[in-house]
Design a protein around this motif. Structure first.
Motif, PDB file in Angstrom:
ATOM      1  N   LEU A  11       0.840  -1.192   0.000  1.00 21.79           N
ATOM      2  CA  LEU A  11       0.000   0.000   0.000  1.00 21.79           C
ATOM      3  C   LEU A  11       0.875   1.241   0.000  1.00 21.79           C
ATOM      4  CD1 LEU A  11      -2.768   1.427   0.343  1.00 21.79           C
ATOM      5  CD2 LEU A  11      -2.450   1.149   2.813  1.00 21.79           C
ATOM      6  N   VAL A  12       0.629   2.130  -0.957  1.00 21.10           N
ATOM      7  CA  VAL A  12       1.357   3.392  -1.030  1.00 21.10           C
ATOM      8  C   VAL A  12       0.383   4.520  -1.320  1.00 21.10           C
ATOM      9  CG1 VAL A  12       3.536   2.363  -1.758  1.00 21.10           C
ATOM     10  CG2 VAL A  12       1.875   3.095  -3.472  1.00 21.10           C
ATOM     11  N   GLN A  13       0.792   5.728  -0.971  1.00 22.10           N
ATOM     12  CA  GLN A  13      -0.002   6.905  -1.271  1.00 22.10           C
ATOM     13  C   GLN A  13       0.208   7.352  -2.709  1.00 22.10           C
ATOM     14  OE1 GLN A  13       1.045   9.850   1.671  1.00 22.10           O
ATOM     15  NE2 GLN A  13      -0.375   9.010   3.175  1.00 22.10           N
ATOM     16  N   PRO A  14      -0.773   8.035  -3.286  1.00 21.90           N
ATOM     17  CA  PRO A  14      -0.560   8.592  -4.622  1.00 21.90           C
ATOM     18  C   PRO A  14       0.705   9.434  -4.673  1.00 21.90           C
ATOM     19  CG  PRO A  14      -2.856   8.790  -4.009  1.00 21.90           C
ATOM     20  CD  PRO A  14      -2.130   8.305  -2.785  1.00 21.90           C
ATOM     21  N   GLY A  15       1.458   9.275  -5.753  1.00 21.24           N
ATOM     22  CA  GLY A  15       2.733   9.950  -5.894  1.00 21.24           C
ATOM     23  C   GLY A  15       3.910   9.183  -5.339  1.00 21.24           C
ATOM     24  N   GLY A  16       3.646   8.114  -4.631  1.00 24.72           N
ATOM     25  CA  GLY A  16       4.702   7.319  -4.049  1.00 24.72           C
ATOM     26  C   GLY A  16       5.315   6.349  -5.033  1.00 24.72           C
ATOM     27  N   SER A  17       6.241   5.544  -4.524  1.00 22.55           N
ATOM     28  CA  SER A  17       6.985   4.607  -5.354  1.00 22.55           C
ATOM     29  C   SER A  17       7.006   3.225  -4.723  1.00 22.55           C
ATOM     30  CB  SER A  17       8.429   5.077  -5.543  1.00 22.55           C
ATOM     31  OG  SER A  17       8.495   6.310  -6.234  1.00 22.55           O
ATOM     32  N   PRO A  87      -3.848   6.202  -8.241  1.00 23.17           N
ATOM     33  CA  PRO A  87      -4.856   5.227  -7.819  1.00 23.17           C
ATOM     34  C   PRO A  87      -5.219   4.228  -8.901  1.00 23.17           C
ATOM     35  CG  PRO A  87      -5.424   7.380  -6.987  1.00 23.17           C
ATOM     36  CD  PRO A  87      -4.245   7.579  -7.897  1.00 23.17           C
ATOM     37  N   GLU A  88      -5.214   4.648 -10.161  1.00 25.16           N
ATOM     38  CA  GLU A  88      -5.550   3.742 -11.244  1.00 25.16           C
ATOM     39  C   GLU A  88      -4.486   2.682 -11.507  1.00 25.16           C
ATOM     40  OE1 GLU A  88      -4.998   7.887 -13.236  1.00 25.16           O
ATOM     41  OE2 GLU A  88      -5.582   7.101 -11.271  1.00 25.16           O
ATOM     42  N   ASP A  89      -3.340   2.782 -10.848  1.00 23.52           N
ATOM     43  CA  ASP A  89      -2.339   1.725 -10.912  1.00 23.52           C
ATOM     44  C   ASP A  89      -2.666   0.562  -9.985  1.00 23.52           C
ATOM     45  OD1 ASP A  89      -0.611   3.061 -12.781  1.00 23.52           O
ATOM     46  OD2 ASP A  89       0.134   4.302 -11.128  1.00 23.52           O
ATOM     47  N   THR A  90      -3.671   0.730  -9.150  1.00 24.42           N
ATOM     48  CA  THR A  90      -4.056  -0.323  -8.223  1.00 24.42           C
ATOM     49  C   THR A  90      -4.470  -1.573  -8.981  1.00 24.42           C
ATOM     50  OG1 THR A  90      -4.755   1.236  -6.510  1.00 24.42           O
ATOM     51  CG2 THR A  90      -5.674  -0.984  -6.416  1.00 24.42           C
ATOM     52  N   ALA A  91      -3.833  -2.682  -8.677  1.00 25.36           N
ATOM     53  CA  ALA A  91      -4.093  -3.941  -9.370  1.00 25.36           C
ATOM     54  C   ALA A  91      -3.249  -5.032  -8.746  1.00 25.36           C
ATOM     55  CB  ALA A  91      -3.764  -3.821 -10.864  1.00 25.36           C
ATOM     56  N   VAL A 113      -0.792  -4.418  -5.491  1.00 25.17           N
ATOM     57  CA  VAL A 113      -0.346  -3.037  -5.371  1.00 25.17           C
ATOM     58  C   VAL A 113      -1.578  -2.172  -5.195  1.00 25.17           C
ATOM     59  CG1 VAL A 113       0.740  -1.080  -6.535  1.00 25.17           C
ATOM     60  CG2 VAL A 113       1.750  -3.369  -6.711  1.00 25.17           C
ATOM     61  N   THR A 114      -1.626  -1.442  -4.104  1.00 25.36           N
ATOM     62  CA  THR A 114      -2.752  -0.564  -3.818  1.00 25.36           C
ATOM     63  C   THR A 114      -2.240   0.850  -3.632  1.00 25.36           C
ATOM     64  OG1 THR A 114      -3.968  -2.358  -2.736  1.00 25.36           O
ATOM     65  CG2 THR A 114      -4.704  -0.114  -2.305  1.00 25.36           C
ATOM     66  N   VAL A 115      -2.779   1.776  -4.412  1.00 22.15           N
ATOM     67  CA  VAL A 115      -2.398   3.181  -4.342  1.00 22.15           C
ATOM     68  C   VAL A 115      -3.605   3.950  -3.826  1.00 22.15           C
ATOM     69  CG1 VAL A 115      -1.450   5.150  -5.560  1.00 22.15           C
ATOM     70  CG2 VAL A 115      -0.871   2.822  -6.301  1.00 22.15           C
ATOM     71  N   SER A 116      -3.500   4.436  -2.618  1.00 22.84           N
ATOM     72  CA  SER A 116      -4.641   5.076  -1.974  1.00 22.84           C
ATOM     73  C   SER A 116      -4.164   5.987  -0.860  1.00 22.84           C
ATOM     74  CB  SER A 116      -5.595   4.026  -1.406  1.00 22.84           C
ATOM     75  OG  SER A 116      -6.665   4.628  -0.699  1.00 22.84           O
ATOM     76  N   SER A 117      -4.940   7.038  -0.606  1.00 26.27           N
ATOM     77  CA  SER A 117      -4.673   7.918   0.512  1.00 26.27           C
ATOM     78  C   SER A 117      -5.198   7.335   1.817  1.00 26.27           C
ATOM     79  CB  SER A 117      -5.327   9.282   0.278  1.00 26.27           C
ATOM     80  OG  SER A 117      -4.818   9.915  -0.870  1.00 26.27           O
TER      81      SER A 117
END
Length: 117
Positions: A11-17, A87-91, A113-117
């Protein structure tokens, strides 16, 4: 045994790596093009990035400039460096090995991989 083992998801925040790794065993690694695919809920699995034995690469338009695929043949490992995550990279991200000439495919189990605040 032929096996691809993925790691690095989370889990990462938007803009993260994140950096995904895929360690291969039981195959002659240098004979395979390596790829990363992803599948979001309700969507078809899609190619994210591919790297051939000679080092040439291809990327989905949606990740160009943000993701980088690389391989370390000495370690039988392929990587996907993911920057500026959205967020659309979440998959679920899957590692794939495709034989250069006989067409055989090997798949990893997938890593979330989850991209979310």
């Amino acid at each position: 045994q032929v096996q691809l083992v993925e790691s690095g998801g989370g889990l990462v925040q938007p803009g993260g790596s994140l950096r995904l790794s895929c360690a291969a065993s039981g195959i002659r690694f240098s004979m395979y093009a390596m790829g990363w695919y992803r599948q979001a809920p309700g969507k078809q699995r899609e190619l994210v990035a591919r790297i051939r034995s000679g080092g040439s690469t291809n990327y989905a338009d949606s990740v160009k400039g943000r993701f980088t695929i690389s391989r370390d043949d000495a370690k039988n490992t392929v990587y996907l460096q993911m920057n500026s995550l959205k967020p659309e990279d979440t998959a679920v991200y899957y590692c794939n090995a495709h034989h250069n000439w006989n067409g055989a495919d090997v798949w990893g189990q997938g890593t979330q991989v989850t991209v979310s605040s």
